[in-house]
Scaffold this active site. Structure first.
Site, PDB file in Angstrom:
ATOM      1  N   ASP B 522      -9.617 -30.759  -2.077  1.00  0.00           N
ATOM      2  CA  ASP B 522     -10.588 -31.788  -1.733  1.00  0.00           C
ATOM      3  C   ASP B 522     -11.204 -32.205  -3.068  1.00  0.00           C
ATOM      4  O   ASP B 522     -11.147 -31.458  -4.035  1.00  0.00           O
ATOM      5  CB  ASP B 522     -11.628 -31.158  -0.802  1.00  0.00           C
ATOM      6  CG  ASP B 522     -12.764 -32.105  -0.511  1.00  0.00           C
ATOM      7  OD1 ASP B 522     -12.481 -33.260  -0.191  1.00  0.00           O
ATOM      8  OD2 ASP B 522     -13.924 -31.669  -0.598  1.00  0.00           O
ATOM      9  N   ASP B 712     -14.479 -27.670   0.838  1.00  0.00           N
ATOM     10  CA  ASP B 712     -15.815 -27.103   0.987  1.00  0.00           C
ATOM     11  C   ASP B 712     -16.642 -27.658   2.145  1.00  0.00           C
ATOM     12  O   ASP B 712     -17.420 -26.932   2.736  1.00  0.00           O
ATOM     13  CB  ASP B 712     -16.600 -27.232  -0.314  1.00  0.00           C
ATOM     14  CG  ASP B 712     -16.971 -28.653  -0.636  1.00  0.00           C
ATOM     15  OD1 ASP B 712     -16.208 -29.546  -0.217  1.00  0.00           O
ATOM     16  OD2 ASP B 712     -18.005 -28.876  -1.275  1.00  0.00           O
TER      17      ASP B 712
END
Lengths: 69, 822
Positions: B522, B712
């Site tokens: 990400d 996350d």
């Protein structure tokens, strides 16, 4: 060696007591926090128990202990 | 825990209480241990004062490190907070986490935030015990839970909660869900089993020493018989109670026609136990009670450690409830009333003040503000929301008060729907077949076939020897070494990784890390730091960079907006008057009689009254802020989300290991291409929703790729759950961490490279171990089958081969960290 006929049964009874005590401590949550008791024994909050005439010495020792770390 | 940090270091450098830097010119002092100590802010001063006044200043002696950072905004308890806490005195709210005992004694279970070391526990326990009406307090350092018993006639819970706030911690009610209660039961059961096996093993071992000694020196027959019976009595609870999980699992596997490692383990334990009983009762042959109990105990240790790792992250099981606020301000006929958030229903009007969490999904009916959606999307910049727009529960209101009409509550909210997506993704997750289990199924069938053949042949040749020879065949091939081969290697590698900042929570991770072909990152918060930092100050006037920076910092000082926080590290002496914020544009204030504005260029330039030109936006990418005074434009500030310093090295190392690096991000701005170019990423997909991210990963996996996903935010959770292996950053939301296979605690991406290298080494160690165990068995089997191996020799060989396996696995406890950033 016939004494083992008495001693081994006693040992087995003691073991069952140990297992009972272990079960009790697990069920009452004593094994859930294995970290803080190891630290809390080192916490010196017994100042009021030290007799007054020894207090100054104890204090000096305390402050010495903290410096070099 | 890092206990090597020297205590009380903070006296000269930074706040004595929290260890943060003391802003120049401030003078917050508390007298601790007869010496004045400087503090960084009135918050720390208030907390330290409270601690000293309650006679608990030993806290500062006990703690290990001063780098302890509670939430600064919550240290003094305002009336508003007290009225919010008073909600917890309501019977309906207490139902979930308070138990009422006899005589009006109540016991509450709380989760406490801000605990960093054992001294915090000491402080909390002593401070709470001093409050009137408190009967008993115990705080758990491992899971940060507190249990408080108090007399409900003389004390109310809200005051106790306020006391916790006053010494710098935050308390939340803890209401375990079903799953967490089950985990707790499982943990207790496993501990009891381990204890029974351990105590039983020691006792049986003691008797076994006497029996072995007797075999060498000579011993009376009646003593041998008695000691055999005694060890049988002790071994029985070990087999029937402690070893039960192996039998249950083996039965389950047999029913599903699938041979796992539990099958040979159960056969070994059960077979040797039954044979020993037979030997005891008939007073013939050999007994193996010592081997059986030891084997059970060792295997249980492995299972126990594995379970602990699995539960460690399960701590945040009801993280979703924590994300949604406990209370909401409901507006009924123009009156504001504080109600528990779960009592809201569709159509209610709710007031959300700046800094508060949105209690449910809804539509704005009055006001406009910016909303921080970072918990959901990982984006650090708040999003502007106008009248009539939808706001998602769990997000945080940043700027102005808004009124919301609730449109969705409980299971219907968007947050809950992400959790549902997560559950679906977990079901679709490709299974990683475990090497040992595949191996076991061949091995077990081979052993059983051989034993049956040997038993049958000897029964034909000489029926009286058949039983003991068949037994020594089973003992020789006892899959001790074989079944220890994988768990010991995994336990050693997992422990090594944990010391190096990676927590592994699922058993298959090491194996699937070793086979990974793709790694998907990400962007925000994973490859980048996830917050804005000030990169550059470009003054438009000569030699005034410092002055401009200080003016900007003074203006931004009191704002909690992420942009403003980038300036909070700068110390400024300027005093600002008439500070005004314009939503989504910037700030205006008076410094030394001159009006300044900082913010978006167009907004900022509006303050200039002399008709000066709007300076051209610098070409470099990033977020540019303009500082203007009445006299004209003053300086540009460039803010950017910084790429993690080790990211480029990490990508390079991963590529050299033959892994393809990809980046998946919801961001569609130009920053994506820039980050990808700097890091030299192989493939980038930008501007995708959580569903599309999941689809992309599933596409890769269908084409045969083994994918590691690193992320996350809550929006990453479905894709984390869908990938074969998922790693969450240490700073990730609790929900993301609970659902990841591993957590990068140190937030150092290079540790990923270490993990992959170690996992490959683990795989080869497991193969060596399996090879050795199988080789030993194949060598010993023919000898045993021909009746050359006495049962005691079989037991000795079994122990030796187990030791070799364990020793080989211990090689994994060293990790060469050659790839540190230079």
């Amino acid at each position: 060696m016939d004494i083992i006929f008495l001693l081994i049964p006693i040992a087995i009874i003691l073991v069952s007591f140990a297992i009972w005590a272990f079960f009790y401590s697990v069920n009452s949550g004593q094994f859930e926090d294995l970290e803080s008791p190891a630290h809390s024994i080192l916490f010196e909050d017994d100042d009021h128990l030290i007799p007054d005439d020894l207090k100054d010495k104890a204090k000096d020792k305390n402050s010495d202990e903290h410096k070099p770390e | 825990m890092n206990s090597s940090l020297a205590p009380s270091q903070a006296t000269t450098e930074g706040c004595f209480h929290c260890g943060q830097d003391i802003p120049a010119g401030s003078s917050f002092v508390t007298v601790i241990d007869e010496k004045p100590r400087s503090m960084c802010c009135p918050g720390c001063q208030a907390v330290a004062q409270t601690i000293v006044e309650s006679g608990l200043d030993n806290f500062y002696k006990h703690r290990e490190t001063a780098s302890y950072t509670p939430d600064l905004s919550l240290k003094s308890v305002s009336d508003a907070q007290l009225s919010e806490l008073a909600l917890y005195d309501q019977e309906s709210v207490q139902r979930d986490f308070v138990v009422t005992k006899e005589d009006g004694i109540k016991e509450a279970t709380l989760v406490i935030e801000g605990i960093t070391c054992a001294a915090c526990i000491w402080l909390l326990e002593h401070h709470l015990k001093k409050q009137s009406g408190v009967e008993k307090v115990s705080v758990n350092l491992t899971n940060h839970r507190a249990r408080i018993s108090w007399d409900s006639k003389s004390q109310v819970l809200s005051l106790l909660l306020a006391e916790i706030y006053r010494i710098g911690y935050q308390a939340h009610p803890y209401h375990p869900d079903k799953e967490e209660q089950l985990l707790e039961q499982e943990r207790k059961r496993a501990t009891r089993r381990l204890g029974v096996a351990g105590i039983g093993m020691m006792q049986v071992m003691m008797i076994a020493v006497a029996l072995y000694g007797g075999a060498i020196q000579g011993i009376e027959g009646k003593h041998v018989t008695f000691m055999r019976w005694a060890s049988m009595v002790i071994a029985t609870p070990v087999i029937l109670y402690a070893a039960r999980p192996f039998f249950v699992a083996a039965l389950r596997d047999l029913r599903t026609r699938h041979l796992s490692m539990d099958v040979p383990v159960s056969i070994a334990i059960g077979g040797a136990y039954l044979a020993s009983i037979w030997a005891t009762v008939t007073d013939s042959g050999e007994v193996y009670f010592d081997s059986v109990t030891m084997f059970t105990f060792f295997l249980l240790i492995g299972r126990y450690l594995e379970m602990q790792a699995r539960h460690r992250t399960g701590r945040a099981g009801n993280a979703m409830l924590n994300l949604l606020p406990a209370s909401a301000i409901k507006i009924v006929d123009g009156e504001e009333t504080m109600v528990p958030a779960k009592e809201l229903s569709i159509g209610d009007q709710v007031l959300i003040k700046p800094g508060h969490t949105v209690p449910a999904d809804g539509k704005i009916v009055a006001g406009s503000s910016s909303i921080d959606e970072s918990a959901l999307t990982g984006e650090y910049l708040p999003i502007r929301k106008e009248l009539g727009e939808n706001v998602i529960g769990g997000t945080i209101n940043v700027e102005n008060p808004i009124t919301l009409e609730v449109t969705q509550v409980g299971a219907e909210t968007q947050l809950s729907s992400i959790v549902r997506l997560l559950e679906r993704a977990q079901e679709d997750k490709p299974k990683v077949a475990q090497l040992a289990d595949r191996f076991a199924s061949y091995f077990v069938s081979a052993v059983l076939l051989t034993a049956a053949t040997v038993g049958f042949s000897w029964w034909l040749i000489s029926p009286e020897d058949a039983f003991w020879i068949t037994l020594s065949v089973l003992v020789v091939t006892c899959p001790c070494a074989l079944s220890l081969a994988t768990p010991t290697a995994l336990t050693a590698a997992t422990g090594t990784l944990r010391q190096n900042g990676i927590l592994i929570t699922r058993g298959h991770v090491l194996e699937s890390l070793a086979r990974a072909t793709h790694i998907v990152f990400d962007k925000t918060g994973t490859l980048t730091e996830g917050n804005l930092t000030l990169q550059e100050t470009r003054s438009l006037a000569e030699h005034k960079t410092d002055e401009h920076l200080q003016i900007a910092a003074a203006l931004e000082k009191h704002s909690e907006h992420p942009i403003a926080q980038a300036f909070h590290t700068v110390v400024s002496d300027y005093k600002v008057e008439n500070l005004q914020a314009t939503l989504g544009q910037g700030l205006e204030g008076l410094i030394d009689g001159i009006k300044y504005r900082i913010g978006k260029p167009e907004y900022s330039h509006g303050v200039c009254d002399n008709g000066s030109f709007l300076p051209e936006l610098p070409a470099q990418s990033g977020q540019w802020l303009l500082l203007c005074s009445e006299a004209g434009p003053q300086a540009w500030f460039r803010l950017n989300d910084q790429i993690r310093p080790e990211a480029a090295d990490t990508i390079k190392h991963l590529q050299s290991l033959g892994i393809r690096c990809e980046m998946l991000t919801g961001d569609s701005s130009s920053a994506v291409g820039e980050v990808a170019a700097i890091l030299n990423i192989d493939h980038v997909v930008s501007g995708v929703s959580p569903e599309q991210k999941l689809a992309h990963i599933q596409q890769l996996q269908q084409n045969g790729a083994q994918v590691i996903m690193v992320g996350d935010g809550i929006n990453d959770i479905p894709v984390l759950a869908g990938a074969q292996t998922s790693i969450a950053m240490g700073s990730a939301t609790d929900l993301a961490k609970t659902n990841a296979d591993g957590v990068l605690i140190s937030a150092d991406l290079l540790r990923l490279v270490d993990a992959i290298k170690l996992s490959r080494k683990t795989r080869s160690v497991i193969r060596q171990n399996l090879g050795w165990a199988a080789g030993y068995n194949f060598l010993a089997l023919p000898l045993a089958a021909l009746g050359f191996v006495a049962p005691y020799m079989a037991a000795l060989g079994m122990s030796l081969s187990s030791l070799v396996v364990v020793g080989n696995a211990l090689r994994l406890s060293k990790l060469s960290k050659t790839n540190r950033v230079k």
